[in-house]
Design a protein around this motif. Structure first.
Motif, PDB file in Angstrom:
ATOM      1  N   GLU A 147      90.447 -19.967 -38.270  1.00 29.55           N
ATOM      2  CA  GLU A 147      91.742 -20.377 -37.722  1.00 29.55           C
ATOM      3  C   GLU A 147      92.003 -21.879 -37.761  1.00 29.55           C
ATOM      4  OE1 GLU A 147      91.625 -18.693 -33.814  1.00 29.55           O
ATOM      5  OE2 GLU A 147      91.715 -16.638 -34.578  1.00 29.55           O
ATOM      6  N   THR A 161      91.351 -24.135 -35.476  1.00 27.35           N
ATOM      7  CA  THR A 161      91.982 -24.516 -34.204  1.00 27.35           C
ATOM      8  C   THR A 161      90.944 -25.059 -33.225  1.00 27.35           C
ATOM      9  OG1 THR A 161      91.671 -22.327 -33.196  1.00 27.35           O
ATOM     10  CG2 THR A 161      93.725 -22.681 -34.445  1.00 27.35           C
ATOM     11  N   GLU A 162      91.422 -25.751 -32.221  1.00 25.25           N
ATOM     12  CA  GLU A 162      90.555 -26.249 -31.138  1.00 25.25           C
ATOM     13  C   GLU A 162      89.930 -25.080 -30.372  1.00 25.25           C
ATOM     14  OE1 GLU A 162      89.534 -29.332 -30.241  1.00 25.25           O
ATOM     15  OE2 GLU A 162      90.560 -30.175 -31.985  1.00 25.25           O
ATOM     16  N   ASN A 163      90.679 -24.001 -30.177  1.00 23.40           N
ATOM     17  CA  ASN A 163      90.128 -22.827 -29.472  1.00 23.40           C
ATOM     18  C   ASN A 163      88.950 -22.232 -30.234  1.00 23.40           C
ATOM     19  OD1 ASN A 163      91.844 -22.947 -27.289  1.00 23.40           O
ATOM     20  ND2 ASN A 163      93.317 -21.480 -28.133  1.00 23.40           N
ATOM     21  N   GLU A 164      89.082 -22.139 -31.541  1.00 23.96           N
ATOM     22  CA  GLU A 164      87.995 -21.619 -32.365  1.00 23.96           C
ATOM     23  C   GLU A 164      86.785 -22.558 -32.277  1.00 23.96           C
ATOM     24  OE1 GLU A 164      87.887 -19.618 -36.669  1.00 23.96           O
ATOM     25  OE2 GLU A 164      88.321 -21.771 -36.749  1.00 23.96           O
ATOM     26  N   ARG A 220      85.980 -24.554 -29.785  1.00 26.32           N
ATOM     27  CA  ARG A 220      85.362 -24.375 -28.459  1.00 26.32           C
ATOM     28  C   ARG A 220      84.529 -23.089 -28.402  1.00 26.32           C
ATOM     29  NH1 ARG A 220      90.020 -26.903 -26.860  1.00 26.32           N
ATOM     30  NH2 ARG A 220      91.205 -24.979 -26.573  1.00 26.32           N
ATOM     31  N   ALA A 221      85.034 -22.018 -28.998  1.00 21.53           N
ATOM     32  CA  ALA A 221      84.311 -20.738 -28.989  1.00 21.53           C
ATOM     33  C   ALA A 221      82.999 -20.836 -29.763  1.00 21.53           C
ATOM     34  CB  ALA A 221      85.197 -19.630 -29.561  1.00 21.53           C
ATOM     35  N   PRO A 237      87.112 -12.921 -35.046  1.00 22.06           N
ATOM     36  CA  PRO A 237      87.028 -14.372 -34.840  1.00 22.06           C
ATOM     37  C   PRO A 237      85.701 -14.931 -35.357  1.00 22.06           C
ATOM     38  CG  PRO A 237      87.859 -13.287 -32.868  1.00 22.06           C
ATOM     39  CD  PRO A 237      87.413 -12.199 -33.811  1.00 22.06           C
TER      40      PRO A 237
END
Length: 181
Positions: free
Chosen positions: A48, A50-53, A55-56, A110
């Motif tokens: 993705e 992304t910042e969320n990815e 962090r995960a 993910p």
């Protein structure tokens, strides 16, 4: 080859991921660093950017690092937990001109899920093969990096961060100093 190709790749990627959060500082500082990690370890499928990815993926590191420090029962608990948590269903898959290998989650899962499950499957192979001694901590005293010893004679002692070279230089200097006295 000690393990199947996909197992070796997953083990090396897991060690590299763990080492991005070591004493050397944050190795996954931003999405661009995650992009580079993704490419360096030949991941395919969903990414993705992304910042969320990011962090995960970072959030996986402590759990995966624990594998290198745990006894077999705790390792099995971690592996089973990861597989259960991500509802892994192993299947033989071929893609991108690769031979058949195991995937346990869909390619559109993910990235953090795929990393967790691929690592769990690889560690399961290590446990089943009785080869846990191949999961090591770097021998350099100031280094906390982990490594996977895939050498035939189980002799690898240092991580990929140049620690073997630093140890050799230190030993050389110690010999020179001893010779002067």
């Amino acid at each position: 080859m000690l393990f199947a190709h996909d197992t070796e790749c997953a083990l090396l990627a897991a060690a590299a991921l763990v080492n991005t959060g070591g004493v050397g500082g944050e190795g996954l500082a931003d999405v661009a660093a995650l992009d580079a990690f993704f490419a360096a370890h030949s991941y395919t499928g969903r990414h993705e950017h992304t910042e969320n990815e990011l962090r995960a993926v970072r959030a996986l590191r402590p759990r995966l690092r624990r594998i290198w420090h745990a006894d077999i029962d705790e390792i099995v608990s971690i592996v089973n937990g990861l597989l259960r948590e991500h509802r892994a269903l192993p299947q033989l898959i071929t893609h991108d001109d690769e031979p058949y290998h195991l995937h346990a989650v869909p390619r559109d899962a993910p990235l953090a899920t795929r990393i967790a499950v691929e690592t769990a499957m690889a560690i399961a192979d290590v446990v089943r093969g009785g080869e846990l001694r191949r999961l090591r901590i770097c021998d350099l005293p100031d280094c906390d990096n982990v490594l996977v010893d895939l050498s035939k004679n189980r002799s690898r002692r240092f991580c990929d961060a140049g620690c073997g070279n630093r140890a050799a230089v230190s030993a050389y200097r110690a010999r020179k100093a001893a010779a002067r006295t």
